[in-house]
Design a protein around this motif. Structure first.
Motif, PDB file in Angstrom:
ATOM      1  N   PRO A 102      56.989  34.595  29.891  1.00 45.26           N
ATOM      2  CA  PRO A 102      57.410  33.790  28.828  1.00 45.26           C
ATOM      3  C   PRO A 102      59.222  34.140  29.253  1.00 45.26           C
ATOM      4  O   PRO A 102      59.843  33.642  28.498  1.00 45.26           O
ATOM      5  CB  PRO A 102      57.202  34.402  28.182  1.00 45.26           C
ATOM      6  N   LEU A 103      59.461  34.440  30.507  1.00 43.24           N
ATOM      7  CA  LEU A 103      60.861  35.544  30.739  1.00 43.24           C
ATOM      8  C   LEU A 103      61.587  34.316  30.159  1.00 43.24           C
ATOM      9  O   LEU A 103      62.649  34.738  30.380  1.00 43.24           O
ATOM     10  CB  LEU A 103      60.773  36.035  32.248  1.00 43.24           C
ATOM     11  N   LEU A 104      61.514  33.410  31.255  1.00 43.59           N
ATOM     12  CA  LEU A 104      63.197  32.552  31.417  1.00 43.59           C
ATOM     13  C   LEU A 104      63.750  32.425  29.802  1.00 43.59           C
ATOM     14  O   LEU A 104      64.564  31.931  29.609  1.00 43.59           O
ATOM     15  CB  LEU A 104      63.179  30.565  32.046  1.00 43.59           C
ATOM     16  N   GLN A 105      62.566  31.963  28.765  1.00 48.06           N
ATOM     17  CA  GLN A 105      62.528  31.798  27.578  1.00 48.06           C
ATOM     18  C   GLN A 105      62.994  32.721  26.345  1.00 48.06           C
ATOM     19  O   GLN A 105      64.284  32.402  26.197  1.00 48.06           O
ATOM     20  CB  GLN A 105      61.063  30.986  26.712  1.00 48.06           C
ATOM     21  N   ALA A 106      62.900  34.284  27.310  1.00 50.21           N
ATOM     22  CA  ALA A 106      63.459  34.943  25.666  1.00 50.21           C
ATOM     23  C   ALA A 106      64.899  35.533  26.958  1.00 50.21           C
ATOM     24  O   ALA A 106      65.639  35.607  26.424  1.00 50.21           O
ATOM     25  CB  ALA A 106      62.284  36.565  26.946  1.00 50.21           C
ATOM     26  N   ALA A 146      57.792  36.133  38.141  1.00 46.65           N
ATOM     27  CA  ALA A 146      59.062  36.199  38.417  1.00 46.65           C
ATOM     28  C   ALA A 146      60.601  36.334  37.172  1.00 46.65           C
ATOM     29  O   ALA A 146      59.986  36.241  36.142  1.00 46.65           O
ATOM     30  CB  ALA A 146      59.941  36.133  39.390  1.00 46.65           C
ATOM     31  N   HIS A 147      61.278  37.410  37.045  1.00 44.13           N
ATOM     32  CA  HIS A 147      62.076  37.284  35.608  1.00 44.13           C
ATOM     33  C   HIS A 147      63.262  36.872  36.475  1.00 44.13           C
ATOM     34  O   HIS A 147      64.023  36.910  37.442  1.00 44.13           O
ATOM     35  CB  HIS A 147      62.319  39.354  35.195  1.00 44.13           C
ATOM     36  N   PRO A 148      63.822  35.286  35.866  1.00 40.36           N
ATOM     37  CA  PRO A 148      65.044  34.942  35.963  1.00 40.36           C
ATOM     38  C   PRO A 148      66.288  35.678  36.834  1.00 40.36           C
ATOM     39  O   PRO A 148      66.735  35.032  37.856  1.00 40.36           O
ATOM     40  CB  PRO A 148      65.184  33.317  35.696  1.00 40.36           C
ATOM     41  N   ALA A 149      66.466  36.253  36.268  1.00 39.42           N
ATOM     42  CA  ALA A 149      67.710  37.577  36.281  1.00 39.42           C
ATOM     43  C   ALA A 149      67.828  38.326  36.399  1.00 39.42           C
ATOM     44  O   ALA A 149      68.642  39.060  37.677  1.00 39.42           O
ATOM     45  CB  ALA A 149      68.665  37.502  34.366  1.00 39.42           C
TER      46      ALA A 149
END
Length: 250
Positions: A232-236, A210-213
């Motif tokens: 890697p999407l939270l870090q990104a 999932a994408h956190p946003a």
């Protein structure tokens, strides 16, 4: 929780279809503490963000020992179950992967079927299942039910015809389930129809990215997902926000 065996049991119990556990994907002690302080009961460490955090490329650009160094730092900082992305195993035998992770205090792992050290080829279904079986046997021998999350990259690599890709992913992951996996991870962003097929036809709890946003918990829960992680999407996403803040000072 005081033992690895207890943490492993606790991690496995959190995987409930329709009531998914969210495992924020962390990369160091700081991000792990951030997630625990936000109220999360378990975490996963992603290979991509961990590699970024130590200045190495993803796709097995770091060594297994470099990964274990980070794992030890995280398990020393937080007292929750930790799962670790070991990519395709860094060229190590399953017994070495299990020994290293348990020694570093982790109680779960993701293992994918893309062999980066061999040109990014996809393991054959039976070959991937054999690696999963080796992980399960090594964990059993150690007396800890290491939670094995078996991942396939069929979707993200767009292997073969799209018309039967879901069928092939299901067949591949069923072999991993028979080999001793606890969770199945057909990584990729799927339509609701495909996600429902995956959660209804696969025999074990299903992990979704999932994408956190941009995504939300309720929607994925309604599709029968049992585990959610961010890759890697939270870090990104945090990097984008940091860039905005720092940009004000240029």
């Amino acid at each position: 929780m005081t033992t690895l065996a207890e943490k492993a049991v606790a991690l496995k119990s959190l995987h409930v279809p329709g009531d998914p556990v969210v495992l924020p994907t962390v990369w160091d002690a700081w991000s792990a503490n951030l997630a625990v302080q936000a109220g999360f009961a378990a975490l996963t460490m992603g290979s991509h963000p961990v590699a970024d955090s130590v200045g190495k490329p993803d796709n097995e650009g770091m060594t297994f020992e470099e990964l274990l160094t980070r794992v030890r730092q995280v398990t020393a900082a937080v007292d929750v179950p930790i799962s670790v992305d070991v990519e395709a195993g860094y060229g190590e035998a399953p017994a070495r992967i299990v020994e290293g992770l348990l020694g570093a205090g982790a109680v779960g792992l993701n293992v994918e079927d893309t062999v980066h050290s061999e040109g990014g080829r996809l393991r054959e279904p039976a070959e991937h299942a054999e690696y999963v079986a080796g992980l399960r046997a090594a964990a059993d021998a150690a007396g800890v039910h290491l939670v094995v999350n078996a991942r396939t990259d069929l979707f993200v690599k767009k292997i073969g015809a799209e018309s039967d890709r879901v069928d092939r992913a299901i067949d591949r992951l069923k072999l991993a389930a028979d080999a001793g996996a606890d969770v199945l991870y057909p990584v990729g962003f799927h339509s609701d129809e495909v996600q429902r097929r995956l959660t209804s036809e696969l025999p074990l709890p299903v992990n979704a990215i999932a994408h956190p946003a941009k995504n939300d918990l309720a929607s994925l829960a309604a599709l029968g997902v049992a585990r959610i992680s961010f890759g890697p999407l939270l870090q990104a996403t945090l990097a984008e926000r940091a860039g905005e803040l720092l940009g004000r000072w240029r």
